[in-house]
Scaffold this motif. Structure first.
Motif, mmCIF file in Angstrom:
data_model
loop_
_atom_site.group_PDB
_atom_site.id
_atom_site.type_symbol
_atom_site.label_atom_id
_atom_site.label_comp_id
_atom_site.label_asym_id
_atom_site.label_seq_id
_atom_site.Cartn_x
_atom_site.Cartn_y
_atom_site.Cartn_z
ATOM 1 N N PRO A 264 94.133 -24.582 126.025
ATOM 2 C CA PRO A 264 92.875 -25.309 125.897
ATOM 3 C C PRO A 264 91.868 -24.449 125.139
ATOM 4 O O PRO A 264 91.901 -23.233 125.240
ATOM 5 N N VAL A 265 91.014 -25.101 124.400
ATOM 6 C CA VAL A 265 90.032 -24.357 123.612
ATOM 7 C C VAL A 265 88.630 -24.685 124.102
ATOM 8 O O VAL A 265 88.394 -25.739 124.702
ATOM 9 N N ALA A 266 87.723 -23.775 123.831
ATOM 10 C CA ALA A 266 86.340 -23.991 124.231
ATOM 11 C C ALA A 266 85.563 -24.580 123.065
ATOM 12 O O ALA A 266 85.703 -24.149 121.929
ATOM 13 N N CYS A 267 84.768 -25.578 123.373
ATOM 14 C CA CYS A 267 83.878 -26.144 122.352
ATOM 15 C C CYS A 267 82.827 -25.098 122.018
ATOM 16 O O CYS A 267 82.222 -24.510 122.903
ATOM 17 N N SER A 268 82.630 -24.863 120.742
ATOM 18 C CA SER A 268 81.685 -23.826 120.344
ATOM 19 C C SER A 268 80.241 -24.259 120.578
ATOM 20 O O SER A 268 79.331 -23.452 120.550
ATOM 21 N N LEU A 269 80.032 -25.526 120.829
ATOM 22 C CA LEU A 269 78.666 -26.019 121.028
ATOM 23 C C LEU A 269 78.282 -26.029 122.507
ATOM 24 O O LEU A 269 77.231 -25.547 122.891
ATOM 25 N N CYS A 270 79.153 -26.600 123.341
ATOM 26 C CA CYS A 270 78.792 -26.747 124.753
ATOM 27 C C CYS A 270 79.631 -25.864 125.665
ATOM 28 O O CYS A 270 79.425 -25.844 126.865
ATOM 29 N N ALA B 113 82.491 -26.176 126.855
ATOM 30 C CA ALA B 113 83.491 -26.847 127.693
ATOM 31 C C ALA B 113 84.873 -26.589 127.098
ATOM 32 O O ALA B 113 85.010 -26.476 125.885
ATOM 33 N N THR B 114 85.881 -26.453 127.959
ATOM 34 C CA THR B 114 87.239 -26.266 127.438
ATOM 35 C C THR B 114 87.996 -27.578 127.498
ATOM 36 O O THR B 114 87.782 -28.389 128.392
ATOM 37 N N MET B 115 88.876 -27.756 126.524
ATOM 38 C CA MET B 115 89.626 -29.013 126.453
ATOM 39 C C MET B 115 90.875 -28.816 125.622
ATOM 40 O O MET B 115 91.038 -27.786 124.972
ATOM 41 N N GLU B 116 91.754 -29.799 125.622
ATOM 42 C CA GLU B 116 92.938 -29.763 124.778
ATOM 43 C C GLU B 116 92.501 -29.662 123.331
ATOM 44 O O GLU B 116 91.550 -30.315 122.906
ATOM 45 N N ARG B 117 93.247 -28.849 122.605
ATOM 46 C CA ARG B 117 92.916 -28.600 121.209
ATOM 47 C C ARG B 117 92.794 -29.883 120.373
ATOM 48 O O ARG B 117 91.911 -30.023 119.545
ATOM 49 N N ASP B 118 93.687 -30.830 120.633
ATOM 50 C CA ASP B 118 93.718 -32.005 119.748
ATOM 51 C C ASP B 118 92.568 -32.983 119.984
ATOM 52 O O ASP B 118 92.377 -33.903 119.205
ATOM 53 N N ILE B 119 91.807 -32.792 121.052
ATOM 54 C CA ILE B 119 90.657 -33.689 121.211
ATOM 55 C C ILE B 119 89.344 -32.991 120.865
ATOM 56 O O ILE B 119 88.276 -33.588 120.935
ATOM 57 N N LEU B 120 89.456 -31.735 120.438
ATOM 58 C CA LEU B 120 88.231 -30.982 120.146
ATOM 59 C C LEU B 120 87.391 -31.628 119.041
ATOM 60 O O LEU B 120 86.174 -31.746 119.167
ATOM 61 N N ASP B 121 88.053 -32.055 117.985
ATOM 62 C CA ASP B 121 87.314 -32.640 116.871
ATOM 63 C C ASP B 121 86.571 -33.909 117.293
ATOM 64 O O ASP B 121 85.414 -34.112 116.933
ATOM 65 N N VAL B 122 87.281 -34.734 118.034
ATOM 66 C CA VAL B 122 86.651 -35.967 118.504
ATOM 67 C C VAL B 122 85.477 -35.626 119.436
ATOM 68 O O VAL B 122 84.404 -36.214 119.333
ATOM 69 N N LYS C 42 83.639 -32.910 119.487
ATOM 70 C CA LYS C 42 82.494 -32.392 118.726
ATOM 71 C C LYS C 42 81.783 -33.480 117.936
ATOM 72 O O LYS C 42 80.579 -33.458 117.751
ATOM 73 N N GLY C 43 82.557 -34.427 117.463
ATOM 74 C CA GLY C 43 81.969 -35.460 116.620
ATOM 75 C C GLY C 43 81.339 -36.595 117.396
ATOM 76 O O GLY C 43 80.391 -37.219 116.935
ATOM 77 N N GLU C 44 81.880 -36.881 118.601
ATOM 78 C CA GLU C 44 81.428 -38.106 119.254
ATOM 79 C C GLU C 44 80.909 -37.957 120.672
ATOM 80 O O GLU C 44 80.154 -38.804 121.145
ATOM 81 N N SER C 45 81.345 -36.906 121.377
ATOM 82 C CA SER C 45 80.940 -36.898 122.772
ATOM 83 C C SER C 45 80.314 -35.598 123.265
ATOM 84 O O SER C 45 79.813 -35.547 124.372
ATOM 85 N N CYS C 46 80.349 -34.545 122.475
ATOM 86 C CA CYS C 46 79.751 -33.295 122.936
ATOM 87 C C CYS C 46 78.249 -33.507 123.152
ATOM 88 O O CYS C 46 77.555 -33.995 122.266
ATOM 89 N N PRO C 47 77.758 -33.135 124.329
ATOM 90 C CA PRO C 47 76.328 -33.337 124.587
ATOM 91 C C PRO C 47 75.435 -32.457 123.710
ATOM 92 O O PRO C 47 74.254 -32.722 123.574
ATOM 93 N N GLN C 48 76.046 -31.445 123.109
ATOM 94 C CA GLN C 48 75.247 -30.545 122.266
ATOM 95 C C GLN C 48 75.400 -30.860 120.779
ATOM 96 O O GLN C 48 74.846 -30.148 119.950
#
Ligand code: ZN
Ligand code: ZN
Ligand code: ZN
Ligand code: ZN
Ligand code: ZN
Length: 200
Positions: free
Chosen positions: A60-66, A68-77, A79-85
Motif C-alpha cells: 500500500p502507498v501513502a497519498c502524498s497529499l493526505c 492516507a495509505t491505500m492500494e497503489r492502483d487506486i492512488l490516482d483516482v 488523488k484526482g477525485e476523493s482525496c480531501p486535500q
C-alpha cells in the motif's frame, strides 16, 4: 552452447518453466535456492529482491497529499477525485483550495452578491445561475438578427411556455420591436424636420 530446437524439456516444479531435461537438476537447485514466487502477482522474483519487489509493486502507498495509505492502483483516482486535500477551484471566485475546505468556503463565497447587469438587482453568487435563466428584466442594448426584429414587429410569436429563456426571448423580441418602431418614428420625424428646416 549448441542450440537444439527440438530439445526435450521438463517443467521445473519450482518456477514452472520448461527447462532442457539435461539441465533440470542443476536448474532446480539453483532455481529453488534463488527464486521465489511472489504471493501477489505470481512472478518469480530473486529471493534477495523479494522485499523490494513487494514494496515497489504491491505494498500500500501513502497519498502524498493526505498521507492516507491505500492500494497503489487506486492512488490516482484517490488523488484526482476523493482525496480531501486535493486542490479544487472555488466555482465563485476561482480560488484554488483543498477540497476539505471548499464547502465551508463556498458557503461564504456564494453568499457574496453581485449586481445583475440586466435587472440591476443584487444577486447572491450562488443564485446567479438560476437568476440568469429567470431574470425577466427587459434586455437593453442587445441587438438580435434583423429577421428576429422583423418577425417581432409583424406578429410577436407565441413563446412556448418553458422555464426561463423563452421568457427572456419574448421580452427581447418585444424590446426590439419597440426600439424598431421608435427608431422608424424617430427617423421619420428627423427627416421631416430636416425637410422643413432648409426650406425655412
Ligand atoms: Zn525453475
Ligand atoms: Zn509480485
Ligand atoms: Zn489523499
Ligand atoms: Zn470562492
Ligand atoms: Zn437580473
Amino acid at each position: 552452447m549448441a542450440m537444439l530446437s527440438e530439445e526435450i524439456t521438463t517443467l521445473c516444479s519450482h518456477c514452472n518453466r520448461p527447462i532442457p531435461s539435461t539441465n533440470i537438476d542443476l536448474h532446480f537447485v539453483h532455481c529453488s535456492r534463488n527464486l521465489e514466487k511472489c504471493k501477489v502477482c505470481g512472478d518469480m522474483i530473486p529471493r534477495k529482491h523479494a522485499e523490494d519487489h513487494y514494496l515497489e509493486t504491491h505494498a500500500p502507498v501513502a497519498c502524498s497529499l493526505c498521507t492516507a495509505t491505500m492500494e497503489r492502483d487506486i492512488l490516482d483516482v484517490h488523488k484526482g477525485e476523493s482525496c480531501p486535500q486535493r486542490i479544487i477551484t472555488c466555482e465563485f471566485c476561482e480560488f484554488p483550495l483543498p477540497a476539505i475546505d471548499l464547502i465551508e468556503h463556498q458557503e461564504v463565497c456564494g453568499n457574496r452578491t453581485e449586481r445583475c447587469l440586466r435587472c440591476s438587482r443584487y444577486i447572491r453568487l450562488r443564485d446567479s445561475y438560476v437568476h440568469e435563466t429567470t431574470c425577466n428584466a427587459v434586455v437593453e442594448g442587445i441587438v438580435g438578427s434583423s429577421r428576429d426584429a422583423r418577425t417581432g414587429a409583424e406578429r410577436p410569436p407565441r413563446p412556448e411556455r418553458r422555464a426561463g429563456p423563452p421568457f427572456l426571448r419574448r421580452h427581447l423580441l418585444f424590446s426590439i420591436a419597440i426600439t424598431g418602431i421608435a427608431f422608424i418614428l424617430g427617423s421619420l420625424l428627423f427627416q421631416k424636420k430636416s425637410d422643413i428646416t432648409p426650406g425655412h
